[in-house]
Design a protein around this motif. Sequence first.
Motif, mmCIF file in Angstrom:
data_model
loop_
_atom_site.group_PDB
_atom_site.id
_atom_site.type_symbol
_atom_site.label_atom_id
_atom_site.label_comp_id
_atom_site.label_asym_id
_atom_site.label_seq_id
_atom_site.Cartn_x
_atom_site.Cartn_y
_atom_site.Cartn_z
ATOM 1 N N GLY A 40 52.206 36.000 103.757
ATOM 2 C CA GLY A 40 51.513 35.296 102.691
ATOM 3 C C GLY A 40 50.914 33.978 103.140
ATOM 4 N N LEU A 41 50.148 33.395 102.231
ATOM 5 C CA LEU A 41 49.421 32.152 102.501
ATOM 6 C C LEU A 41 50.017 31.015 101.691
ATOM 7 C CD1 LEU A 41 45.845 31.554 103.145
ATOM 8 C CD2 LEU A 41 46.677 30.433 101.128
ATOM 9 N N PRO A 42 50.325 29.909 102.345
ATOM 10 C CA PRO A 42 50.297 29.598 103.772
ATOM 11 C C PRO A 42 51.583 30.044 104.463
ATOM 12 C CG PRO A 42 50.930 27.645 102.582
ATOM 13 C CD PRO A 42 50.668 28.727 101.546
ATOM 14 N N SER A 43 51.553 30.098 105.759
ATOM 15 C CA SER A 43 52.727 30.455 106.550
ATOM 16 C C SER A 43 53.717 29.300 106.552
ATOM 17 C CB SER A 43 52.295 30.764 107.983
ATOM 18 O OG SER A 43 53.399 30.730 108.863
ATOM 19 N N ASN A 44 54.939 29.570 106.075
ATOM 20 C CA ASN A 44 55.987 28.539 106.084
ATOM 21 C C ASN A 44 56.348 28.137 107.512
ATOM 22 O OD1 ASN A 44 56.222 29.762 103.375
ATOM 23 N ND2 ASN A 44 57.970 28.404 103.185
ATOM 24 N N HIS A 45 56.492 29.150 108.380
ATOM 25 C CA HIS A 45 56.859 28.864 109.764
ATOM 26 C C HIS A 45 55.832 27.947 110.430
ATOM 27 C CE1 HIS A 45 59.188 32.519 108.938
ATOM 28 N NE2 HIS A 45 60.003 32.108 109.888
ATOM 29 N N SER A 46 54.571 28.245 110.197
ATOM 30 C CA SER A 46 53.499 27.423 110.787
ATOM 31 C C SER A 46 53.527 26.012 110.231
ATOM 32 C CB SER A 46 52.134 28.052 110.504
ATOM 33 O OG SER A 46 52.072 29.347 111.044
ATOM 34 N N ALA A 47 53.778 25.897 108.941
ATOM 35 C CA ALA A 47 53.841 24.569 108.318
ATOM 36 C C ALA A 47 54.990 23.749 108.896
ATOM 37 C CB ALA A 47 53.985 24.711 106.802
ATOM 38 N N ILE A 48 56.141 24.372 109.066
ATOM 39 C CA ILE A 48 57.322 23.652 109.561
ATOM 40 C C ILE A 48 57.097 23.147 110.984
ATOM 41 C CG2 ILE A 48 59.745 23.919 110.230
ATOM 42 C CD1 ILE A 48 59.928 25.960 107.848
ATOM 43 N N VAL A 49 56.719 24.053 111.895
ATOM 44 C CA VAL A 49 56.588 23.623 113.296
ATOM 45 C C VAL A 49 55.400 22.693 113.501
ATOM 46 C CG1 VAL A 49 57.825 25.597 114.266
ATOM 47 C CG2 VAL A 49 55.352 25.703 114.049
ATOM 48 N N ILE A 76 54.958 29.228 120.422
ATOM 49 C CA ILE A 76 55.789 30.439 120.366
ATOM 50 C C ILE A 76 55.902 30.946 118.935
ATOM 51 C CG2 ILE A 76 58.152 31.304 120.666
ATOM 52 C CD1 ILE A 76 58.314 29.332 123.102
ATOM 53 N N VAL A 77 56.161 30.053 117.999
ATOM 54 C CA VAL A 77 56.313 30.453 116.596
ATOM 55 C C VAL A 77 55.010 31.006 116.032
ATOM 56 C CG1 VAL A 77 56.772 29.575 114.266
ATOM 57 C CG2 VAL A 77 58.244 28.895 116.164
ATOM 58 N N LEU A 78 53.898 30.375 116.340
ATOM 59 C CA LEU A 78 52.603 30.833 115.831
ATOM 60 C C LEU A 78 52.223 32.193 116.409
ATOM 61 C CD1 LEU A 78 50.585 27.482 115.875
ATOM 62 C CD2 LEU A 78 51.797 28.528 113.971
ATOM 63 N N LEU A 79 52.469 32.399 117.690
ATOM 64 C CA LEU A 79 52.206 33.710 118.287
ATOM 65 C C LEU A 79 53.094 34.777 117.649
ATOM 66 C CD1 LEU A 79 51.805 33.024 122.117
ATOM 67 C CD2 LEU A 79 50.079 33.847 120.528
ATOM 68 N N ASP A 80 54.352 34.441 117.455
ATOM 69 C CA ASP A 80 55.291 35.374 116.832
ATOM 70 C C ASP A 80 54.852 35.738 115.419
ATOM 71 O OD1 ASP A 80 57.984 36.728 116.622
ATOM 72 O OD2 ASP A 80 58.156 35.237 115.014
ATOM 73 N N ALA A 81 54.427 34.756 114.656
ATOM 74 C CA ALA A 81 54.003 34.997 113.274
ATOM 75 C C ALA A 81 52.795 35.912 113.212
ATOM 76 C CB ALA A 81 53.688 33.673 112.580
ATOM 77 N N ASN A 82 51.897 35.775 114.175
ATOM 78 C CA ASN A 82 50.657 36.551 114.154
ATOM 79 C C ASN A 82 50.809 37.936 114.766
ATOM 80 O OD1 ASN A 82 47.740 36.993 115.840
ATOM 81 N ND2 ASN A 82 47.668 36.677 113.637
ATOM 82 N N SER A 83 51.551 38.060 115.831
ATOM 83 C CA SER A 83 51.562 39.351 116.520
ATOM 84 C C SER A 83 52.854 40.125 116.314
ATOM 85 C CB SER A 83 51.294 39.147 118.013
ATOM 86 O OG SER A 83 52.258 38.283 118.580
ATOM 87 N N LEU A 84 53.958 39.604 116.776
ATOM 88 C CA LEU A 84 55.212 40.349 116.737
ATOM 89 C C LEU A 84 55.619 40.715 115.316
ATOM 90 C CD1 LEU A 84 57.702 41.497 118.183
ATOM 91 C CD2 LEU A 84 58.769 39.262 117.875
ATOM 92 N N ARG A 85 55.586 39.758 114.405
ATOM 93 C CA ARG A 85 56.030 40.044 113.047
ATOM 94 C C ARG A 85 55.073 40.988 112.324
ATOM 95 N NH1 ARG A 85 56.635 34.915 110.353
ATOM 96 N NH2 ARG A 85 57.275 36.112 108.549
ATOM 97 N N GLN A 86 53.785 40.961 112.656
ATOM 98 C CA GLN A 86 52.859 41.935 112.067
ATOM 99 C C GLN A 86 53.209 43.332 112.552
ATOM 100 O OE1 GLN A 86 48.725 41.030 112.588
ATOM 101 N NE2 GLN A 86 48.697 39.662 110.842
ATOM 102 N N GLY A 112 54.310 39.741 108.796
ATOM 103 C CA GLY A 112 53.559 38.808 109.621
ATOM 104 C C GLY A 112 52.515 38.035 108.844
ATOM 105 N N HIS A 113 51.715 37.303 109.572
ATOM 106 C CA HIS A 113 50.670 36.471 108.981
ATOM 107 C C HIS A 113 49.332 36.744 109.643
ATOM 108 C CE1 HIS A 113 53.221 33.916 106.533
ATOM 109 N NE2 HIS A 113 54.064 33.862 107.541
ATOM 110 N N THR A 114 48.276 36.588 108.863
ATOM 111 C CA THR A 114 46.922 36.611 109.414
ATOM 112 C C THR A 114 46.632 35.239 110.005
ATOM 113 O OG1 THR A 114 45.893 35.852 107.365
ATOM 114 C CG2 THR A 114 46.202 38.250 107.616
ATOM 115 N N ARG A 115 45.547 35.151 110.740
ATOM 116 C CA ARG A 115 45.175 33.849 111.317
ATOM 117 C C ARG A 115 44.867 32.822 110.230
ATOM 118 N NH1 ARG A 115 42.781 37.419 115.298
ATOM 119 N NH2 ARG A 115 43.900 37.098 117.258
ATOM 120 N N ILE A 116 44.287 33.259 109.127
ATOM 121 C CA ILE A 116 43.979 32.343 108.015
ATOM 122 C C ILE A 116 45.279 31.798 107.415
ATOM 123 C CG2 ILE A 116 42.978 32.193 105.687
ATOM 124 C CD1 ILE A 116 40.888 32.343 107.913
ATOM 125 N N GLU A 117 46.275 32.655 107.243
ATOM 126 C CA GLU A 117 47.562 32.211 106.693
ATOM 127 C C GLU A 117 48.235 31.221 107.634
ATOM 128 O OE1 GLU A 117 48.530 36.335 104.228
ATOM 129 O OE2 GLU A 117 49.349 36.053 106.246
#
Length: 141
Positions: A40-49, A76-86, A112-117
């Motif tokens: 979902g939008l916005p990514s909590n993980h991205s916001a935190i790190v 690492i977290v942003l890559l994980d959110a976009n690729s691995l978790r998707q 996972g998250h899209t790049r926009i999220e």
Amino acid sequence: MEYIYLITPFSAWLVAGITKFIVNSIKAKQLAFGLIGYGGLPSNHSAIVSSMVFLIALKEGVAHPAFGVAVTLAFIVLLDANSLRQQVGKHAKAINALQADTKNKPLRERMGHTRIEILAGVAVGFVVAWVLFNLFSNVAA
């Protein structure tokens, strides 16, 4: 100890979570308690790190070793959110399709998250870090 380093990531998580709940509720046209979680939008993980990356940049400068550590962790977290978790979400969808006739509880597919999220999460992290940095700077002065 400077409590801003504890308050900032928690505040970013809270702002991103509330924003995500509002966005999901608008999309669902009802209160979206069932959509709370991963994705979902916005990514909590991205916001935190990213809040910590920006806070360290503002307080210590980009030449400080802590900034390098924060950027590495965020990457690492942003890559994980976009690729691995998707990919985990795609696997969950396939597994759910295979076990559709069973009584097993379906796996969560929205992971996972899209790049926009992710970018929205980074924006939330920046805004929270900037606001709290300026707030705490004015209080300390």
